[in-house]
Design a protein around this motif. Structure first.
Motif, PDB file in Angstrom:
ATOM      1  N   UNK A 228       0.819  -1.211   0.000  1.00 37.57           N
ATOM      2  CA  UNK A 228       0.000   0.000   0.000  1.00 37.57           C
ATOM      3  C   UNK A 228       0.848   1.255   0.000  1.00 37.57           C
ATOM      4  N   UNK A 229       0.364   2.262  -0.705  1.00 34.70           N
ATOM      5  CA  UNK A 229       0.983   3.578  -0.711  1.00 34.70           C
ATOM      6  C   UNK A 229      -0.084   4.647  -0.705  1.00 34.70           C
ATOM      7  N   UNK A 230       0.235   5.781  -0.122  1.00 37.23           N
ATOM      8  CA  UNK A 230      -0.696   6.897  -0.025  1.00 37.23           C
ATOM      9  C   UNK A 230       0.091   8.166  -0.308  1.00 37.23           C
ATOM     10  N   UNK A 231      -0.382   8.973  -1.254  1.00 39.75           N
ATOM     11  CA  UNK A 231       0.397  10.107  -1.735  1.00 39.75           C
ATOM     12  C   UNK A 231      -0.413  11.399  -1.700  1.00 39.75           C
ATOM     13  N   UNK A 232       0.249  12.465  -1.365  1.00 40.46           N
ATOM     14  CA  UNK A 232      -0.346  13.788  -1.413  1.00 40.46           C
ATOM     15  C   UNK A 232      -0.276  14.287  -2.858  1.00 40.46           C
ATOM     16  N   UNK A 233      -1.188  15.189  -3.239  1.00 36.04           N
ATOM     17  CA  UNK A 233      -1.180  15.749  -4.590  1.00 36.04           C
ATOM     18  C   UNK A 233       0.123  16.498  -4.862  1.00 36.04           C
ATOM     19  N   UNK A 234       0.640  16.350  -6.058  1.00 32.03           N
ATOM     20  CA  UNK A 234       1.887  17.016  -6.434  1.00 32.03           C
ATOM     21  C   UNK A 234       1.729  18.523  -6.289  1.00 32.03           C
ATOM     22  N   UNK A 235       2.705  19.141  -5.666  1.00 34.54           N
ATOM     23  CA  UNK A 235       2.690  20.587  -5.516  1.00 34.54           C
ATOM     24  C   UNK A 235       1.855  21.097  -4.360  1.00 34.54           C
ATOM     25  N   UNK A 236       1.211  20.182  -3.614  1.00 30.65           N
ATOM     26  CA  UNK A 236       0.363  20.623  -2.508  1.00 30.65           C
ATOM     27  C   UNK A 236       1.219  20.969  -1.289  1.00 30.65           C
ATOM     28  N   UNK A 237       0.656  21.788  -0.424  1.00 32.70           N
ATOM     29  CA  UNK A 237       1.347  22.161   0.808  1.00 32.70           C
ATOM     30  C   UNK A 237       1.489  20.941   1.709  1.00 32.70           C
ATOM     31  N   UNK A 238       2.506  20.974   2.566  1.00 32.43           N
ATOM     32  CA  UNK A 238       2.796  19.829   3.424  1.00 32.43           C
ATOM     33  C   UNK A 238       1.621  19.432   4.302  1.00 32.43           C
ATOM     34  N   UNK A 239       0.781  20.414   4.663  1.00 29.16           N
ATOM     35  CA  UNK A 239      -0.343  20.110   5.551  1.00 29.16           C
ATOM     36  C   UNK A 239      -1.655  19.910   4.785  1.00 29.16           C
ATOM     37  N   UNK A 240      -1.601  19.903   3.441  1.00 28.70           N
ATOM     38  CA  UNK A 240      -2.809  19.770   2.622  1.00 28.70           C
ATOM     39  C   UNK A 240      -3.060  18.303   2.289  1.00 28.70           C
ATOM     40  N   UNK A 241      -4.048  17.720   2.944  1.00 31.59           N
ATOM     41  CA  UNK A 241      -4.405  16.323   2.705  1.00 31.59           C
ATOM     42  C   UNK A 241      -5.810  16.203   2.111  1.00 31.59           C
TER      43      UNK A 241
END
Length: 195
Positions: free
Chosen positions: A141-154
């Motif tokens: 399993x992997x979970x990724x934040x949107x490219x270019x999003x802020x570190x706290x933006x989930x």
């Protein structure tokens, strides 16, 4: 997307002050979700897809191993690049799509990596129901934040699951002289925070 830029590491270090003090539900985002399956047909690899019609995920930053996933797909819409292979896939001896139109996966356990971190590798175990038969399987399993999003933006995440099944365990035994028993499964789902 840089797969090494895992949200998993960020989630493992979250504290309640980020606003993520409770489990957060997610739903399919505008990017949708697809299951890609791979099998060997007469010695050659064949890929196909099944659209995901539901993907629900709950992420609990304070107890990541309590996070959950539910994914379902309409096997009647399964496709390969070969018309005859697509029809054979949906036939009664393989997926039996007419009588069992929905495949479902429900997670039962998230296993964190070393040190209790998702960033060190994680697995997602659960029950896959196919052709009306339910068996326990495991995905990397992997979970990724949107490219270019802020570190706290989930608000928007991408889930990636990778695993294998033996189709015979689900009674999908048709065309055994042409198709290998092992089928690879890759799920990619874009999800967005609900509410």
């Amino acid at each position: 997307m840089n797969r090494r830029h895992l949200l998993l590491c960020a989630l493992a270090t979250l504290t309640p002050r980020t606003g993520w003090a409770v489990p957060t539900p997610y739903r399919l985002g505008t990017g949708g979700a697809t299951i890609t399956y791979t099998f060997m047909l007469n010695g050659a690899p064949v890929k196909g897809t099944v659209p995901v019609n539901q993907a629900d995920l709950t992420v609990d930053p304070n107890n990541l191993d309590k996070s959950t996933a539910l994914v379902s797909a309409d096997v009647r819409r399964a496709r390969t690049g070969l018309i005859f292979a697509t029809e054979a896939l949906k036939s009664p001896s393989v997926l039996d799509a007419q009588n069992h139109p929905t495949a479902r996966f429900r997670s039962t356990r998230v296993k964190l990596g070393a040190g209790g971190r998702l960033s060190d590798g994680a697995t997602l175990e659960g029950d896959l129901t196919l052709r009306g038969v339910t068996r326990r399987i495991r995905f990397d399993a992997g979970l990724f934040r949107a490219r270019g999003s802020a570190a706290e933006d989930f608000s928007t995440l991408t889930v990636m699951l990778k695993g294998r099944i033996d189709r015979r365990e689900f009674g999908a035994i048709g065309y055994a002289n042409l198709v290998d028993d092992t089928v690879g499964i890759d799920i990619v789902a874009e999800i967005t925070a609900a509410g």
